[in-house]
Design a protein around this motif. Structure first.
Motif, PDB file in Angstrom:
ATOM      1  N   TYR A 112       2.390 -11.419   3.775  1.00  0.00           N
ATOM      2  CA  TYR A 112       1.074 -11.180   3.144  1.00  0.00           C
ATOM      3  C   TYR A 112       0.879  -9.560   3.185  1.00  0.00           C
ATOM      4  O   TYR A 112       0.207  -9.042   2.215  1.00  0.00           O
ATOM      5  CB  TYR A 112      -0.043 -11.890   3.880  1.00  0.00           C
ATOM      6  CG  TYR A 112      -0.163 -13.115   3.339  1.00  0.00           C
ATOM      7  CD1 TYR A 112      -1.316 -13.187   2.636  1.00  0.00           C
ATOM      8  CD2 TYR A 112       0.497 -14.248   3.838  1.00  0.00           C
ATOM      9  CE1 TYR A 112      -1.445 -14.616   1.997  1.00  0.00           C
ATOM     10  CE2 TYR A 112       0.346 -15.562   3.386  1.00  0.00           C
ATOM     11  CZ  TYR A 112      -0.696 -15.695   2.486  1.00  0.00           C
ATOM     12  OH  TYR A 112      -0.980 -16.995   2.056  1.00  0.00           O
ATOM     13  N   LEU A 113       1.359  -8.881   4.231  1.00  0.00           N
ATOM     14  CA  LEU A 113       0.999  -7.394   4.568  1.00  0.00           C
ATOM     15  C   LEU A 113       1.906  -6.746   3.488  1.00  0.00           C
ATOM     16  O   LEU A 113       1.423  -5.685   2.615  1.00  0.00           O
ATOM     17  CB  LEU A 113       1.456  -7.028   5.952  1.00  0.00           C
ATOM     18  CG  LEU A 113       1.328  -5.428   6.289  1.00  0.00           C
ATOM     19  CD1 LEU A 113      -0.160  -5.089   6.008  1.00  0.00           C
ATOM     20  CD2 LEU A 113       1.725  -5.297   7.472  1.00  0.00           C
ATOM     21  N   VAL A 114       3.035  -7.218   3.029  1.00  0.00           N
ATOM     22  CA  VAL A 114       3.786  -6.503   1.947  1.00  0.00           C
ATOM     23  C   VAL A 114       3.268  -6.684   0.737  1.00  0.00           C
ATOM     24  O   VAL A 114       3.312  -5.602  -0.031  1.00  0.00           O
ATOM     25  CB  VAL A 114       5.381  -7.011   2.302  1.00  0.00           C
ATOM     26  CG1 VAL A 114       6.019  -6.674   0.948  1.00  0.00           C
ATOM     27  CG2 VAL A 114       6.098  -6.588   3.551  1.00  0.00           C
ATOM     28  N   VAL A 115       2.654  -7.877   0.524  1.00  0.00           N
ATOM     29  CA  VAL A 115       2.281  -8.002  -0.791  1.00  0.00           C
ATOM     30  C   VAL A 115       1.052  -7.410  -1.177  1.00  0.00           C
ATOM     31  O   VAL A 115       0.762  -6.966  -2.297  1.00  0.00           O
ATOM     32  CB  VAL A 115       2.089  -9.413  -1.049  1.00  0.00           C
ATOM     33  CG1 VAL A 115       1.240  -9.779  -2.702  1.00  0.00           C
ATOM     34  CG2 VAL A 115       3.565 -10.365  -1.205  1.00  0.00           C
ATOM     35  N   SER A 121       2.217  -2.160  -4.873  1.00  0.00           N
ATOM     36  CA  SER A 121       1.403  -1.864  -6.275  1.00  0.00           C
ATOM     37  C   SER A 121       0.039  -2.798  -6.176  1.00  0.00           C
ATOM     38  O   SER A 121      -1.030  -2.151  -6.768  1.00  0.00           O
ATOM     39  CB  SER A 121       2.238  -2.546  -7.263  1.00  0.00           C
ATOM     40  OG  SER A 121       3.456  -1.633  -7.235  1.00  0.00           O
ATOM     41  N   LEU A 122       0.049  -4.215  -5.939  1.00  0.00           N
ATOM     42  CA  LEU A 122      -1.320  -4.888  -5.769  1.00  0.00           C
ATOM     43  C   LEU A 122      -2.275  -4.140  -4.780  1.00  0.00           C
ATOM     44  O   LEU A 122      -3.502  -4.004  -5.152  1.00  0.00           O
ATOM     45  CB  LEU A 122      -0.790  -6.208  -5.598  1.00  0.00           C
ATOM     46  CG  LEU A 122      -2.066  -7.333  -5.600  1.00  0.00           C
ATOM     47  CD1 LEU A 122      -2.815  -7.260  -6.778  1.00  0.00           C
ATOM     48  CD2 LEU A 122      -1.625  -8.794  -5.311  1.00  0.00           C
ATOM     49  N   GLY A 123      -1.849  -3.769  -3.780  1.00  0.00           N
ATOM     50  CA  GLY A 123      -2.712  -3.160  -2.696  1.00  0.00           C
ATOM     51  C   GLY A 123      -3.269  -1.920  -3.246  1.00  0.00           C
ATOM     52  O   GLY A 123      -4.494  -1.852  -2.798  1.00  0.00           O
ATOM     53  N   GLN A 124      -2.269  -1.210  -3.859  1.00  0.00           N
ATOM     54  CA  GLN A 124      -2.963   0.066  -4.310  1.00  0.00           C
ATOM     55  C   GLN A 124      -3.920  -0.114  -5.410  1.00  0.00           C
ATOM     56  O   GLN A 124      -4.770   0.870  -5.505  1.00  0.00           O
ATOM     57  CB  GLN A 124      -1.969   1.103  -4.840  1.00  0.00           C
ATOM     58  CG  GLN A 124      -1.106   1.500  -3.869  1.00  0.00           C
ATOM     59  CD  GLN A 124       0.461   2.281  -4.393  1.00  0.00           C
ATOM     60  OE1 GLN A 124       0.566   2.349  -5.661  1.00  0.00           O
ATOM     61  NE2 GLN A 124       0.956   2.617  -3.450  1.00  0.00           N
ATOM     62  N   TRP A 125      -3.829  -1.105  -6.147  1.00  0.00           N
ATOM     63  CA  TRP A 125      -4.797  -1.318  -7.403  1.00  0.00           C
ATOM     64  C   TRP A 125      -6.008  -1.822  -6.752  1.00  0.00           C
ATOM     65  O   TRP A 125      -6.968  -1.701  -7.177  1.00  0.00           O
ATOM     66  CB  TRP A 125      -4.017  -2.620  -8.103  1.00  0.00           C
ATOM     67  CG  TRP A 125      -5.011  -2.931  -9.316  1.00  0.00           C
ATOM     68  CD1 TRP A 125      -4.779  -2.222 -10.737  1.00  0.00           C
ATOM     69  CD2 TRP A 125      -5.999  -4.150  -9.401  1.00  0.00           C
ATOM     70  NE1 TRP A 125      -5.918  -2.996 -11.286  1.00  0.00           N
ATOM     71  CE2 TRP A 125      -6.441  -3.951 -10.758  1.00  0.00           C
ATOM     72  CE3 TRP A 125      -6.464  -4.757  -8.558  1.00  0.00           C
ATOM     73  CZ2 TRP A 125      -7.562  -4.985 -11.152  1.00  0.00           C
ATOM     74  CZ3 TRP A 125      -7.222  -6.090  -8.879  1.00  0.00           C
ATOM     75  CH2 TRP A 125      -7.844  -5.533 -10.148  1.00  0.00           C
ATOM     76  N   SER A 213      -2.076 -11.345  14.018  1.00  0.00           N
ATOM     77  CA  SER A 213      -1.944 -10.029  14.497  1.00  0.00           C
ATOM     78  C   SER A 213      -1.186  -9.075  13.918  1.00  0.00           C
ATOM     79  O   SER A 213      -1.519  -7.940  13.768  1.00  0.00           O
ATOM     80  CB  SER A 213      -0.929 -10.185  15.935  1.00  0.00           C
ATOM     81  OG  SER A 213       0.214 -10.749  15.493  1.00  0.00           O
ATOM     82  N   VAL A 214      -0.617  -9.570  12.637  1.00  0.00           N
ATOM     83  CA  VAL A 214      -0.091  -8.663  11.848  1.00  0.00           C
ATOM     84  C   VAL A 214      -0.825  -8.023  10.576  1.00  0.00           C
ATOM     85  O   VAL A 214      -0.738  -6.958  10.647  1.00  0.00           O
ATOM     86  CB  VAL A 214       1.333  -9.519  11.129  1.00  0.00           C
ATOM     87  CG1 VAL A 214       1.842  -8.391   9.903  1.00  0.00           C
ATOM     88  CG2 VAL A 214       2.435  -9.987  11.964  1.00  0.00           C
ATOM     89  N   VAL A 215      -1.641  -8.908  10.277  1.00  0.00           N
ATOM     90  CA  VAL A 215      -2.655  -8.462   9.352  1.00  0.00           C
ATOM     91  C   VAL A 215      -3.986  -7.822   9.599  1.00  0.00           C
ATOM     92  O   VAL A 215      -4.700  -7.117   8.922  1.00  0.00           O
ATOM     93  CB  VAL A 215      -3.018  -9.428   8.189  1.00  0.00           C
ATOM     94  CG1 VAL A 215      -1.411  -9.885   7.618  1.00  0.00           C
ATOM     95  CG2 VAL A 215      -3.633 -10.721   8.866  1.00  0.00           C
TER      96      VAL A 215
END
Length: 281
Positions: A112-115, A121-125, A213-215
């Protein structure tokens, strides 16, 4: 058929089992509550009144309150589709339901953190539009929903398979619509199994640690759930506060286990009743 232990080997196995239960379950629980109450009730109450404790409790309950109904609706729909329809990809869908069982929660959180993280790209959008999912409560909710997805569906699927679709077909032939069939025919037959799945979902949502804990980013007073708070307080050498948070989680767990046992009994009783009715017919 159950029988009392007679031989020495039977008694030894029973003693080992009881010893493991006491050593691995009972003693740690007693230790948690004794440590939480070690400084007395005033200190316990003071720890419960800390702002970080209240925020962690609120965030944990907030995530659980959103996760449980969403997964309940999803589980009912998924179980209905898998038990009432034949379609291409049905086996694949049934397999995918078990994915959260097989995938490590930490790996799920990392995916989820990577996506959705700011480096994608999705996170930057999303970031450009002031939408933050990771290191905020939406990310915690997303991974909690993922790890709790199978519980309701996997409880309901065998129950619906055992009941069949004759009652629904009869109601349809009498002119009932879909909602009437679900509310008056399907729901009464699956209500105890549904509640059982809800209890399991709620228990997992409250106690989830790895994916969260990761996100979450473990930001005090912002993204710390109770399970994360226990770890954070322990790392900060605040043992009394850590055991207080752990005791709260233990209380939630004990209540969940009690409800689970009660619902298991009701589900088993319902299955025996349905089998008896089938034999009589």
């Amino acid at each position: 058929m159950r029988k009392p232990p007679k031989s020495l080997a039977d008694r030894l196995i029973l003693a080992v089992g009881i010893g493991l239960v006491l050593g691995l379950l009972v003693v740690p629980l007693v230790l948690i509550f004794s440590k939480a109450l070690g400084d007395g009730l005033p200190a316990l109450w003071s720890n419960l009144q800390e702002d970080y404790m209240l925020h962690a409790i609120g965030l944990t309950l907030f995530v659980a309150v959103l996760t449980v109904p969403l997964n309940m609706v999803f589980g009912i729909l998924l179980a209905w589709c898998l038990t009432h329809y034949q379609f291409r990809g049905r086996r694949l869908l049934s397999t995918l339901v078990d994915l959260p069982y097989a995938v490590s929660p930490v790996v799920a959180g990392l995916c989820y953190l990577v996506v959705y993280g700011v480096e994608s790209s999705l996170g930057q959008w999303l970031s450009a539009r002031d939408i933050q999912l990771m290191f905020a409560w939406p990310g915690i909710l997303m991974v909690t929903i993922f790890v709790t997805t199978p519980y309701v569906a996997r409880i309901l699927i065998p129950v619906m398979q055992a009941q069949g679709s004759d009652a629904q077909a009869a109601a349809l032939s009498l002119g009932a619509n879909g909602w009437q069939i679900f509310w008056h025919v399907t729901l009464p037959d699956i209500k105890w199994a549904l509640l059982y799945g809800v209890v399991l979902t709620n228990a997992r949502a409250i106690g989830e640690f790895g994916a969260v804990s990761v996100v979450s980013g473990t930001i005090m007073n912002q993204t710390l759930t109770l399970s994360l708070l226990v770890d954070q307080l322990n790392n900060d050498n605040k043992a009394a506060a850590a055991f207080t948070a752990a005791a709260l989680l233990a209380v939630f767990a004990i209540v969940s286990v009690m409800l689970k046992s009660l619902l298991e009994w009701r589900v088993a009783a319902g299955r025996r009743r349905n089998q008896a009715e089938a034999v009589q017919q």
